[in-house]
Motif scaffolding. Sequence first.
Motif, mmCIF file in Angstrom:
data_model
loop_
_atom_site.group_PDB
_atom_site.id
_atom_site.type_symbol
_atom_site.label_atom_id
_atom_site.label_comp_id
_atom_site.label_asym_id
_atom_site.label_seq_id
_atom_site.Cartn_x
_atom_site.Cartn_y
_atom_site.Cartn_z
ATOM 1 N N ALA A 108 17.890 27.097 37.671
ATOM 2 C CA ALA A 108 18.474 25.734 36.398
ATOM 3 C C ALA A 108 19.778 25.555 37.438
ATOM 4 N N ASP A 109 19.976 25.292 38.302
ATOM 5 C CA ASP A 109 21.102 24.662 38.474
ATOM 6 C C ASP A 109 20.037 23.433 39.891
ATOM 7 N N GLU A 110 18.876 24.263 40.478
ATOM 8 C CA GLU A 110 17.928 23.584 40.902
ATOM 9 C C GLU A 110 17.582 22.396 40.589
ATOM 10 N N GLN A 111 16.728 23.215 39.675
ATOM 11 C CA GLN A 111 16.514 21.583 38.395
ATOM 12 C C GLN A 111 16.815 20.669 38.210
ATOM 13 N N LYS A 112 18.572 20.722 37.977
ATOM 14 C CA LYS A 112 19.507 20.084 37.739
ATOM 15 C C LYS A 112 20.019 18.921 38.543
ATOM 16 N N HIS A 168 16.533 17.218 39.419
ATOM 17 C CA HIS A 168 16.378 16.027 38.385
ATOM 18 C C HIS A 168 17.046 14.615 38.802
ATOM 19 N N ALA A 169 18.637 15.541 39.315
ATOM 20 C CA ALA A 169 19.474 13.934 39.866
ATOM 21 C C ALA A 169 19.182 13.165 41.293
ATOM 22 N N LEU A 170 18.046 14.000 41.452
ATOM 23 C CA LEU A 170 18.097 13.151 43.436
ATOM 24 C C LEU A 170 16.638 12.221 42.657
ATOM 25 N N ILE A 171 15.731 12.435 41.755
ATOM 26 C CA ILE A 171 14.511 11.749 41.201
ATOM 27 C C ILE A 171 15.167 10.790 40.568
ATOM 28 N N GLU A 172 16.370 11.047 40.004
ATOM 29 C CA GLU A 172 16.421 9.471 39.537
ATOM 30 C C GLU A 172 17.344 8.032 40.178
#
Length: 365
Positions: free
Chosen positions: A184-188, A191-195
């Motif tokens: 979950a940490d990794e996904q967060k 996700h922020a990088l993809i933005e």
Amino acid sequence: DKGNHKHFMAKEIHEQPEVVGHTLAHYIDMVHERVALPSEMPFDWKKLKRLSISACGTAFYAGLVAKYWFERFAKLPVEIDIASEFRYRDAPLEEGDLAIFISQSGETADTLASLRYAKEHKLHVLSVVNVPTSTIARDSDVVMPTLAGPEIGVASTKAFTCQLAVLACLAIAAGRARGELSEADEQKLVHALIEVPRLMTQALTLEPQIEKLAVELSKTRDVLYLGRGTSFPIALEGALKLKEISYIHAEGYAAGELKHGPIALIDEKMPVIVIAPHDRVFDKTVSNMQEVAARGGRIILVTDPKGSQESTIDSAHTLTLPEMASTVTPLVYAVPVQLMAYHTAAVIGTDVDQPRNLAKSVTVE
Ligand code: F6R
């Protein structure tokens, strides 16, 4: 080809949403929002005791940001050096540890000498380079390319933000491998990088405001840049960019260092550019800004809506970026900092793409 831009540097600043997007796509599994490194690592992240990073100039500042990330995400102690220092300071190196070298050109003599030194000491050698056929790439055990495309302007812009993108992915991969990040940490984080490309596009819309500020900046003799945490290297980068292309004297400082010396420089003539997203060190930076304001310093605050609301310094000129995860602020805040240097130099009329005394690739030590 500069397209419809006056200089390669302007074109390269504007290309960032696209090339950072390409670079991220190379390191991220977009469907599952996980990091997927393009090559196997010839070492075990879990067995590393220490990571040594070396680079020069702007690439060194990318490494400085990465130190915060590797230590936070992977609990991996990081030593970071300017390449010309690493090579000659007799650092005790441990066989089997990892050394990372960051270079746009892949030909920088000091970085290459450090790489060879690390190899002699039997460290694993990983390089983050923009030119995949370069000497540094060829001499490395693993190459993590930045996909910035050719960078023509002598002042590095898009290569820097692509280096940050690659290093963020590496730090996340290290965190996962070392059991310090949950899925979950990794996904967060991912996700922020993809933005980031979208956020960079929004950052570029500050350009008309920055063009006006640049007229003011072009008349000054000295400029101070302040930041804390990962905004500290962005302050250093802002100062480097301004001095190399506009020839205005500029310095970057960790905001907390202000009272240990540079505060003596502050008067009504000295613009102080404060890089301060509303993150966990924001309040501390605000108190440093108040110290500047109390001495009549002219503040240019680069922040987000929350930061601009809470800064409470009336005299400040504020550039407001969108709200974002604090991990990705260095990538996005680099954009207004580059634009400030670019437009200031453009007002002065210096040779932006070929500043005096500088070469795109420094092949002598
Ligand atoms: C600053 C700049 C230089 C380079 C440095 C390292 O705008 O371009 O400071 O970053 O000379 O060059 P590379 O990345 O090619 O090793």
